[in-house]
Design an enzyme around this catalytic site. Structure first.
Site, PDB file in Angstrom:
ATOM      1  N   VAL A  14       0.943  -1.133   0.099  1.00 20.92           N
ATOM      2  CA  VAL A  14       0.000  -0.037   0.095  1.00 20.92           C
ATOM      3  C   VAL A  14       0.725   1.156  -0.062  1.00 20.92           C
ATOM      4  O   VAL A  14       0.496   2.262  -0.853  1.00 20.92           O
ATOM      5  CB  VAL A  14      -1.033   0.016   1.195  1.00 20.92           C
ATOM      6  CG1 VAL A  14      -1.894   1.377   1.146  1.00 20.92           C
ATOM      7  CG2 VAL A  14      -1.669  -1.348   1.188  1.00 20.92           C
ATOM      8  N   ALA A  43       9.925   6.427   5.520  1.00 22.53           N
ATOM      9  CA  ALA A  43      10.539   5.517   6.308  1.00 22.53           C
ATOM     10  C   ALA A  43      10.169   3.902   6.264  1.00 22.53           C
ATOM     11  O   ALA A  43       9.001   3.694   6.081  1.00 22.53           O
ATOM     12  CB  ALA A  43      10.816   5.837   8.014  1.00 22.53           C
ATOM     13  N   LYS A 206     -12.835  -4.950  10.309  1.00 21.93           N
ATOM     14  CA  LYS A 206     -13.421  -4.015   9.703  1.00 21.93           C
ATOM     15  C   LYS A 206     -15.002  -3.771   9.850  1.00 21.93           C
ATOM     16  O   LYS A 206     -15.465  -2.658   9.940  1.00 21.93           O
ATOM     17  CB  LYS A 206     -13.403  -4.295   8.098  1.00 21.93           C
ATOM     18  CG  LYS A 206     -11.847  -4.263   7.619  1.00 21.93           C
ATOM     19  CD  LYS A 206     -11.660  -5.004   6.427  1.00 21.93           C
ATOM     20  CE  LYS A 206     -10.369  -5.401   5.621  1.00 21.93           C
ATOM     21  NZ  LYS A 206     -10.285  -5.924   4.589  1.00 21.93           N
TER      22      LYS A 206
HETATM   23  N1  HSE Z   1      -6.211  -8.669   3.652  1.00 24.42           N
HETATM   24  C1  HSE Z   1      -7.114  -7.991   3.158  1.00 24.42           C
HETATM   25  C2  HSE Z   1      -8.194  -8.340   2.240  1.00 24.42           C
HETATM   26  C3  HSE Z   1      -6.499  -6.605   2.552  1.00 24.42           C
HETATM   27  O1  HSE Z   1      -7.902  -9.545   1.668  1.00 24.42           O
HETATM   28  O2  HSE Z   1      -9.256  -7.956   1.890  1.00 24.42           O
HETATM   29  C4  HSE Z   1      -7.212  -5.384   2.631  1.00 24.42           C
HETATM   30  O3  HSE Z   1      -7.605  -5.077   3.918  1.00 24.42           O
END
Ligand code: HSE
Length: 438
Positions: A14, A43, A206
């Site tokens: 990312v 960094a 999430k």
């Molecule tokens: N590992 C997570 C997924 C990445 O597969 O959705 C995104 O949060």
């Protein structure tokens, strides 16, 4: 006007994508933000220069994350290290030093968000985390701003791309679980620890965030029920299909009169629902608001550029709000901090859902009646029963049942009793089922 100076922590999937997007779209982003945005210091402990375009535009690259969060020149710190430590210490230090923070770190926000937001409020800085849920899909923006008029009733989301990719490949191509997971890791979708994906922990992080944004409750990851996809078998995928259902790994949060449901588990959903047709690494979140009705948000939930899209959108938001009075900014959890509610999160035993059951039982008179009797005693109403052919030479047959909605506690009691019957062999398979019809 001087460019806004960014400190970037992490140059992995990312982080690299964020450098690429900020560089490639610099002029367009500046037109939107009203200021140029420059990465002054990045960094990273290690990174692959061949995979990142735009590294040459970064002021300085080092391995000194502490220096980035302490650098007086830097206005906004982007945390893309992931995990708990040192991410938490660095984010708190950045806040303490008066810097705004943008992060994609769902584990950090779900487990330490209450503390981080309190620190940010005391210091008058912003913490933005759009990329933490559903990658590039702007679901946090939608919940916090676009749906602000609504009582949110429920949310159901496919919020782990790796899990959805695995279930899709298993269903469509009969591929092996481990092989598909290895491909997801190679493509940069999977978490550093892929059990977070397949055991539902990433989705639970999430969902915890979505539940707080929807209902204005503090983040409570420890109360989110979590069941992964590692025990889903090909035969259940096939039988669900015959009955008109798909198995998806869903995060579900719902407001009920007794409290708020927060649960992640494999779920049968009718194949005609749009969300049932969200395949591969794609994510989708279905939100039901009382005024707007059902709304669906769809897009790439993982990967370098899609996740960077959300990170950079947060940076633009922060830049636009740099000069605003902190009390006039969009609250971190959508509701004003002194308006968060203590509505309880329900234990799973108190949740009501319908169920798919697969019971392997002796094919002899009275067995089905005994099973149906136990279900009836627990107030469980059967919607459909289907007896499958036994395997060659086997005297046991798979019984597939769909039930109406019932409290999980009643189903647990019934399944304990059915499991104990001498005529029942092997472990009963139970997969929860949702109509998602509003
Ligand atoms: N590992 C997570 C997924 C990445 O597969 O959705 C995104 O949060």
């Amino acid at each position: 006007m001087e460019p806004v100076k960014i400190g970037l922590l992490g140059l992995g999937t990312v982080g690299g994508g964020t450098v690429t997007v900020l560089t490639r779209n610099a002029a367009e982003i500046a037109r939107r933000a009203g200021r140029a945005i420059q990465i002054a210091h990045a960094a990273a402990r290690a990174y692959d220069p061949a995979r990142i375009s735009g590294l040459g535009d970064i002021g300085r690259i080092s391995d000194d994350a502490a220096a980035v969060v302490a650098d007086p020149e830097i206005d906004i710190v982007i945390e893309l290290i992931g995990g708990y430590s040192p991410a938490l210490e660095l984010v708190l230090a950045a806040i303490d030093n008066g810097k705004h923070v943008v992060t994609a770190n769902k584990a950090l926000i779900a487990t330490h968000g209450n503390e981080i937001f309190a620190a940010a409020r005391r210091r008058g800085v912003m913490v933005a985390f759009e990329a933490a849920v559903a990658g590039g899909v702007p679901i946090i923006k939608a919940l916090r701003e676009g749906l602000a008029a609504n009582h949110i009733e429920w949310i159901a989301g496919i919020i782990n791309g790796t899990g959805n990719f695995i279930l899709t490949e298993m269903r469509d191509k009969g591929r092996d679980f481990g092989e598909v997971l290895a491909e997801a890791q190679a493509r940069g979708y999977a978490e550093a620890d892929p059990t977070f994906d397949v055991e539902g922990i990433d989705a639970a992080h999430k969902l915890t965030i979505l539940g707080s944004l929807a209902f204005g409750i503090p983040l409570q990851f420890e109360k989110t029920f979590t069941e992964g996809i590692s025990r889903i078998q090909a035969q259940d995928v096939a039988w669900a299909g015959e009955l008109g259902y798909r198995i998806k790994h869903l995060g579900i949060t719902r407001r009920t009169p007794a409290g708020i449901e927060m649960r992640v588990h494999p779920t049968l959903i009718p194949h005609r629902r749009l969300i049932a047709n969200v395949d591969g690494v794609m994510n989708a979140v279905l939100v039901k608001g009382d005024a707007v009705g059902p709304t669906l948000y769809y897009g790439a939930g993982a990967g370098a550029l899609p996740t960077a899209s959300a990170v950079v959108a947060d940076v633009v938001d922060v830049v636009r709000a740099l000069t605003t009075d902190p009390t006039n900014r969009v609250p971190h959890l959508a509701f004003q901090p002194d308006e968060l509610s203590d509505t309880p999160v329900l234990p799973m035993e108190a949740v009501e859902t319908a169920y798919y059951l697969r019971i392997t039982a002796l094919d002899r008179p009275g067995v089905m009646a005994r099973i149906a009797g136990i279900l009836g005693e627990q107030g469980i109403s059967i919607e459909a029963i289907n007896q499958k052919e036994p395997a060659a030479g086997d005297t046991h047959v798979p019984l597939i049942m769909l039930t109406h909605r019932v409290r999980e506690a009643n189903m647990n009691e019934a399944l304990d009793r059915i499991q104990a019957l001498e005529a029942v062999a092997g472990e009963i398979v139970r997969i929860r089922m949702e109509g998602l019809d509003g």
